[in-house]
Design a protein around this motif. Structure first.
Motif, PDB file in Angstrom:
ATOM      1  N   GLU A  39       0.943  -1.229  -0.008  1.00 31.20           N
ATOM      2  CA  GLU A  39      -0.038  -0.017  -0.114  1.00 31.20           C
ATOM      3  C   GLU A  39       0.856   1.237  -0.052  1.00 31.20           C
ATOM      4  N   HIS A  40       2.112   1.153   0.590  1.00 31.14           N
ATOM      5  CA  HIS A  40       2.864   2.426   0.528  1.00 31.14           C
ATOM      6  C   HIS A  40       3.471   2.763  -0.779  1.00 31.14           C
ATOM      7  N   LYS A  41       3.361   2.018  -1.658  1.00 39.65           N
ATOM      8  CA  LYS A  41       4.108   1.953  -3.012  1.00 39.65           C
ATOM      9  C   LYS A  41       2.919   2.598  -4.043  1.00 39.65           C
ATOM     10  N   THR A  66       7.865  13.187   6.926  1.00 44.03           N
ATOM     11  CA  THR A  66       8.325  11.845   7.356  1.00 44.03           C
ATOM     12  C   THR A  66       9.547  11.653   7.834  1.00 44.03           C
ATOM     13  N   GLU A  67       9.911  10.793   8.197  1.00 48.45           N
ATOM     14  CA  GLU A  67      11.289  10.475   9.136  1.00 48.45           C
ATOM     15  C   GLU A  67      10.739  10.494  10.189  1.00 48.45           C
ATOM     16  N   SER A  68      10.896   9.252  10.896  1.00 47.68           N
ATOM     17  CA  SER A  68      10.269   8.609  12.049  1.00 47.68           C
ATOM     18  C   SER A  68      10.829   9.836  13.308  1.00 47.68           C
ATOM     19  N   ARG A  69      12.175  10.093  13.314  1.00 52.14           N
ATOM     20  CA  ARG A  69      12.559  11.016  14.355  1.00 52.14           C
ATOM     21  C   ARG A  69      12.025  12.443  14.246  1.00 52.14           C
ATOM     22  N   PHE A 114      18.692  -8.248   7.911  1.00 51.26           N
ATOM     23  CA  PHE A 114      17.246  -8.934   7.738  1.00 51.26           C
ATOM     24  C   PHE A 114      16.856  -8.573   6.213  1.00 51.26           C
ATOM     25  N   ARG A 115      16.965  -7.584   5.746  1.00 52.63           N
ATOM     26  CA  ARG A 115      16.542  -7.303   4.300  1.00 52.63           C
ATOM     27  C   ARG A 115      17.096  -8.118   3.313  1.00 52.63           C
ATOM     28  N   ASN A 116      18.405  -8.377   3.524  1.00 55.52           N
ATOM     29  CA  ASN A 116      19.468  -9.120   2.821  1.00 55.52           C
ATOM     30  C   ASN A 116      19.113 -10.718   2.881  1.00 55.52           C
TER      31      ASN A 116
HETATM   32  N1  LIG Z   1      14.546   7.003   7.728  1.00 59.42           N
HETATM   33  C1  LIG Z   1      12.740   6.414   7.795  1.00 59.42           C
HETATM   34  C2  LIG Z   1      12.631   5.016   7.536  1.00 59.42           C
HETATM   35  C3  LIG Z   1      11.440   4.542   7.304  1.00 59.42           C
HETATM   36  C4  LIG Z   1      11.279   3.052   6.692  1.00 59.42           C
HETATM   37  O1  LIG Z   1      12.158   2.777   6.336  1.00 59.42           O
HETATM   38  N2  LIG Z   1      10.160   2.547   7.070  1.00 59.42           N
HETATM   39  C5  LIG Z   1      10.133   1.318   6.685  1.00 59.42           C
HETATM   40  C6  LIG Z   1       9.051   0.513   7.553  1.00 59.42           C
HETATM   41  S1  LIG Z   1       9.957   0.368   9.186  1.00 59.42           S
HETATM   42  C7  LIG Z   1       9.152   1.220   5.327  1.00 59.42           C
HETATM   43  O2  LIG Z   1       8.297   1.835   5.112  1.00 59.42           O
HETATM   44  N3  LIG Z   1       9.663   0.311   4.431  1.00 59.42           N
HETATM   45  C8  LIG Z   1       8.944   0.068   3.258  1.00 59.42           C
HETATM   46  C9  LIG Z   1       9.853  -0.586   2.295  1.00 59.42           C
HETATM   47  O3  LIG Z   1      10.847  -1.042   2.568  1.00 59.42           O
HETATM   48  O4  LIG Z   1       9.323  -0.881   0.866  1.00 59.42           O
HETATM   49  C10 LIG Z   1      12.184   7.078   9.068  1.00 59.42           C
HETATM   50  O5  LIG Z   1      12.826   6.896  10.139  1.00 59.42           O
HETATM   51  O6  LIG Z   1      10.886   7.245   9.104  1.00 59.42           O
END
Ligand SMILES: N[C@@H](CCC(=O)N[C@@H](CS)C(=O)NCC(=O)O)C(=O)O
Length: 202
Positions: A39-41, A66-69, A114-116
């Protein structure tokens, strides 16, 4: 305000739990986004988050942050109590230092591992690179071991009280479980810290 949130994903959980620690969850409308369903795409979502990431905070005037921090900083300014990012120059510096260390040296390294390496991430990380996974795994484990030593004799990561750095560490430990790795089971001081934060956020 609307907070686009993906439950269980570490960055959205960071903003969500930050707001929860402020006691202000009722100040936002939570809009859930499913990353696994993509959904995020979707084009509509990308108008808010050009890099297709969660979380996003949408203000009443339509501004998207955006950006959590950065979202946490916005909440800190809007809802100053309880303070979670430092009350004076020294505290602000120390809290940001530890929060960034945990974000970059633990969360980001773990995410690369994790992703890799995890099959569930294959559709999002194409191609998956085993060498990148191995390097990041080594790096995150080294950092976590140092962090455990840092926590020896301390209740909280960065200050003598609860802060955003504690939230970031707690959630990143939970995130690590997806690779069957639990720093909060393996390391004594991180384990004690994990229990303390869990209680604080309950
Ligand atoms: N630097 C960004 C990173 C955000 C991020 O990577 N969110 C992940 C979820 S933890 C995401 O949306 N991933 C979607 C994807 O990898 O396609 C933040 O701090 O908000």
């Amino acid at each position: 305000m609307q907070l686009y949130h993906a439950p269980k994903a570490v960055n959205p959980e960071r903003t969500y739990n930050f707001l929860k620690a402020k006691g202000k969850l009722d100040a936002v409308e939570i809009v859930e986004i499913s990353i696994m369903k993509g959904e995020h795409k979707q084009p509509e979502y990308r108008k808010l988050s050009p890099f297709a990431q969660v979380p996003v905070l949408v203000l009443d005037d339509g501004t998207a942050i955006t950006e959590s921090r950065a979202i946490c900083s916005y909440f800190e300014a809007l809802f100053p109590e309880p303070n979670l990012m430092g009350v004076d120059a020294k505290e602000k510096g120390l809290i940001e230092m530890w929060d960034r260390r945990i974000e970059f040296m633990m969360m980001a390294q773990f995410a690369t591992w994790f992703r890799n390496a995890h099959p569930i991430m294959a559709p999002l990380e194409n191609p998956q690179l085993p060498d990148a996974a191995a390097k990041a795994e080594k790096s995150v484990k080294k950092f976590v071991s140092r962090l455990d030593q840092h926590l020896d004799g301390k209740d909280w990561v960065a200050a003598d009280r609860f802060s955003i750095a504690d939230i970031t560490l707690f959630l990143t430990c939970g995130f690590c479980s997806v690779m069957q790795w639990k720093p909060h089971r393996e390391f004594e001081h991180i384990s004690n810290h994990y229990g303390r934060v869990k209680e604080h956020l309950a």
